[in-house]
Design a protein around this motif. Structure first.
Motif, PDB file in Angstrom:
ATOM      1  N   GLU A  20       0.824  -1.209   0.000  1.00 14.17           N
ATOM      2  CA  GLU A  20       0.000   0.000   0.000  1.00 14.17           C
ATOM      3  C   GLU A  20       0.857   1.258   0.000  1.00 14.17           C
ATOM      4  O   GLU A  20       0.465   2.276  -0.555  1.00 14.17           O
ATOM      5  N   ASP A  21       2.024   1.186   0.665  1.00 12.80           N
ATOM      6  CA  ASP A  21       2.926   2.340   0.743  1.00 12.80           C
ATOM      7  C   ASP A  21       4.364   1.837   0.694  1.00 12.80           C
ATOM      8  O   ASP A  21       4.930   1.464   1.722  1.00 12.80           O
ATOM      9  N   PRO A  22       4.991   1.825  -0.491  1.00 11.32           N
ATOM     10  CA  PRO A  22       6.359   1.311  -0.619  1.00 11.32           C
ATOM     11  C   PRO A  22       7.388   2.063   0.223  1.00 11.32           C
ATOM     12  O   PRO A  22       8.465   1.534   0.495  1.00 11.32           O
ATOM     13  N   ASP A  23       7.070   3.272   0.675  1.00 15.32           N
ATOM     14  CA  ASP A  23       7.988   4.052   1.496  1.00 15.32           C
ATOM     15  C   ASP A  23       7.695   3.935   2.989  1.00 15.32           C
ATOM     16  O   ASP A  23       8.282   4.664   3.793  1.00 15.32           O
ATOM     17  N   ALA A  24       6.789   3.037   3.371  1.00 14.45           N
ATOM     18  CA  ALA A  24       6.447   2.870   4.785  1.00 14.45           C
ATOM     19  C   ALA A  24       7.690   2.500   5.581  1.00 14.45           C
ATOM     20  O   ALA A  24       8.555   1.765   5.104  1.00 14.45           O
ATOM     21  N   ARG A  25       7.777   3.028   6.772  1.00 11.52           N
ATOM     22  CA  ARG A  25       8.876   2.713   7.693  1.00 11.52           C
ATOM     23  C   ARG A  25       8.346   1.724   8.713  1.00 11.52           C
ATOM     24  O   ARG A  25       7.454   2.044   9.486  1.00 11.52           O
ATOM     25  N   ILE A  26       8.899   0.536   8.704  1.00  9.80           N
ATOM     26  CA  ILE A  26       8.374  -0.550   9.541  1.00  9.80           C
ATOM     27  C   ILE A  26       9.455  -1.060  10.475  1.00  9.80           C
ATOM     28  O   ILE A  26      10.585  -1.296  10.064  1.00  9.80           O
ATOM     29  N   ILE A  27       9.059  -1.245  11.731  1.00  8.34           N
ATOM     30  CA  ILE A  27       9.920  -1.879  12.726  1.00  8.34           C
ATOM     31  C   ILE A  27       9.167  -3.098  13.255  1.00  8.34           C
ATOM     32  O   ILE A  27       8.005  -2.994  13.637  1.00  8.34           O
ATOM     33  N   VAL A  28       9.832  -4.242  13.265  1.00  5.05           N
ATOM     34  CA  VAL A  28       9.291  -5.451  13.870  1.00  5.05           C
ATOM     35  C   VAL A  28      10.244  -5.800  14.998  1.00  5.05           C
ATOM     36  O   VAL A  28      11.423  -6.046  14.760  1.00  5.05           O
ATOM     37  N   ALA A  58      13.633  -3.979  -1.763  1.00  8.48           N
ATOM     38  CA  ALA A  58      13.160  -2.877  -0.913  1.00  8.48           C
ATOM     39  C   ALA A  58      12.274  -3.373   0.221  1.00  8.48           C
ATOM     40  O   ALA A  58      12.007  -2.630   1.163  1.00  8.48           O
ATOM     41  N   ARG A  59      11.839  -4.613   0.154  1.00 10.43           N
ATOM     42  CA  ARG A  59      10.949  -5.167   1.185  1.00 10.43           C
ATOM     43  C   ARG A  59      11.700  -5.987   2.237  1.00 10.43           C
ATOM     44  O   ARG A  59      11.096  -6.514   3.166  1.00 10.43           O
ATOM     45  N   VAL A  60      13.000  -6.113   2.089  1.00 11.90           N
ATOM     46  CA  VAL A  60      13.805  -6.876   3.046  1.00 11.90           C
ATOM     47  C   VAL A  60      13.828  -6.138   4.384  1.00 11.90           C
ATOM     48  O   VAL A  60      13.996  -4.921   4.426  1.00 11.90           O
ATOM     49  N   LEU A  61      13.666  -6.876   5.460  1.00 14.17           N
ATOM     50  CA  LEU A  61      13.829  -6.307   6.795  1.00 14.17           C
ATOM     51  C   LEU A  61      15.247  -6.616   7.264  1.00 14.17           C
ATOM     52  O   LEU A  61      15.726  -7.741   7.135  1.00 14.17           O
ATOM     53  N   VAL A  62      15.907  -5.610   7.800  1.00 14.31           N
ATOM     54  CA  VAL A  62      17.318  -5.694   8.168  1.00 14.31           C
ATOM     55  C   VAL A  62      17.451  -5.790   9.689  1.00 14.31           C
ATOM     56  O   VAL A  62      16.872  -4.972  10.409  1.00 14.31           O
ATOM     57  N   PRO A  63      18.203  -6.766  10.209  1.00 14.71           N
ATOM     58  CA  PRO A  63      18.385  -6.862  11.663  1.00 14.71           C
ATOM     59  C   PRO A  63      19.300  -5.753  12.180  1.00 14.71           C
ATOM     60  O   PRO A  63      20.370  -5.523  11.630  1.00 14.71           O
ATOM     61  N   ILE A  64      18.848  -5.057  13.217  1.00 10.89           N
ATOM     62  CA  ILE A  64      19.680  -4.005  13.815  1.00 10.89           C
ATOM     63  C   ILE A  64      20.181  -4.381  15.203  1.00 10.89           C
ATOM     64  O   ILE A  64      20.964  -3.653  15.790  1.00 10.89           O
ATOM     65  N   GLU A  65      19.762  -5.544  15.703  1.00 17.43           N
ATOM     66  CA  GLU A  65      20.206  -5.928  17.045  1.00 17.43           C
ATOM     67  C   GLU A  65      21.695  -6.208  17.110  1.00 17.43           C
ATOM     68  O   GLU A  65      22.273  -6.274  18.179  1.00 17.43           O
ATOM     69  N   HIS A  66      22.333  -6.344  15.947  1.00 17.63           N
ATOM     70  CA  HIS A  66      23.775  -6.610  15.936  1.00 17.63           C
ATOM     71  C   HIS A  66      24.585  -5.422  16.448  1.00 17.63           C
ATOM     72  O   HIS A  66      25.782  -5.556  16.674  1.00 17.63           O
ATOM     73  N   THR A  67      23.953  -4.277  16.655  1.00 14.05           N
ATOM     74  CA  THR A  67      24.659  -3.134  17.236  1.00 14.05           C
ATOM     75  C   THR A  67      24.768  -3.254  18.753  1.00 14.05           C
ATOM     76  O   THR A  67      25.452  -2.460  19.383  1.00 14.05           O
ATOM     77  N   ILE A  68      24.108  -4.251  19.317  1.00 15.81           N
ATOM     78  CA  ILE A  68      24.180  -4.517  20.760  1.00 15.81           C
ATOM     79  C   ILE A  68      25.168  -5.663  20.961  1.00 15.81           C
ATOM     80  O   ILE A  68      25.117  -6.656  20.226  1.00 15.81           O
ATOM     81  N   PRO A  69      26.077  -5.558  21.936  1.00 15.04           N
ATOM     82  CA  PRO A  69      27.025  -6.654  22.171  1.00 15.04           C
ATOM     83  C   PRO A  69      26.291  -7.987  22.348  1.00 15.04           C
ATOM     84  O   PRO A  69      25.237  -8.044  22.992  1.00 15.04           O
ATOM     85  N   GLN A  83      14.999  -9.782  18.727  1.00 15.95           N
ATOM     86  CA  GLN A  83      15.344  -9.351  17.388  1.00 15.95           C
ATOM     87  C   GLN A  83      14.644  -8.039  17.108  1.00 15.95           C
ATOM     88  O   GLN A  83      13.522  -7.814  17.572  1.00 15.95           O
ATOM     89  N   MET A  84      15.313  -7.180  16.363  1.00 15.19           N
ATOM     90  CA  MET A  84      14.731  -5.922  15.917  1.00 15.19           C
ATOM     91  C   MET A  84      15.017  -5.816  14.433  1.00 15.19           C
ATOM     92  O   MET A  84      16.172  -5.780  14.023  1.00 15.19           O
ATOM     93  N   LEU A  85      13.978  -5.792  13.647  1.00 12.03           N
ATOM     94  CA  LEU A  85      14.117  -5.763  12.203  1.00 12.03           C
ATOM     95  C   LEU A  85      13.486  -4.480  11.690  1.00 12.03           C
ATOM     96  O   LEU A  85      12.416  -4.086  12.146  1.00 12.03           O
TER      97      LEU A  85
END
Length: 132
Positions: A20-28, A58-69, A83-85
């Motif tokens: 519906e919105d290709p520019d949506a900002r999504i956090i899971v 553009a629909r891939v969710l990227v893990p950001i938890e790797h910034t935490i030790p 996990q934070m994607l």
């Protein structure tokens, strides 16, 4: 089986929103009860390598938890892994994450009690983004 079904529901919702919105900002975010390399998490991420479709990049969710030790990367003191994607369009705004797991109670069988705590058994997770 249950975790995989839940993961597919999350992925379907992500795809619906992005459809519906290709520019949506999504956090899971949450305790997925699965490691990053396990099928439920991989299904939610939707990596191009797994889909074989570069048009879905553009629909891939990227893990950001790797910034935490790694030793602090848990939200439950009993096999829980947080996990934070996020969608790729959030990465330039991402400033860091924290998991406040310092006061978690040990839920493992060896330390189990019938004591009920009024707070959650999961640690609070804070992810910081800058949109200025």
């Amino acid at each position: 089986m249950k975790r995989m079904s839940q993961a597919l529901e999350v992925r379907r919702l992500v795809d619906q929103i992005l459809g519906e919105d290709p520019d949506a900002r999504i956090i899971v975010a949450g305790d997925f009860n699965a490691e990053p390399e396990e099928v439920p998490v991989l299904a939610i991420c939707g990596n191009v390598e797994d889909t074989g479709n570069g048009g879905l990049a553009a629909r891939v969710l990227v893990p950001i938890e790797h910034t935490i030790p790694h030793e602090a990367r848990y939200t439950l003191f009993h096999h829980g892994r947080g996990q934070m994607l996020v969608t790729r369009n959030l990465l330039p705004h991402y400033r860091g994450s924290e998991i406040h797991n310092e006061v978690l109670h040990d839920e493992s069988l060896a330390f189990a009690t019938d004591v009920k705590y009024p707070d959650s058994d999961h640690a609070p997770v804070v992810a910081t983004f800058d949109f200025d």
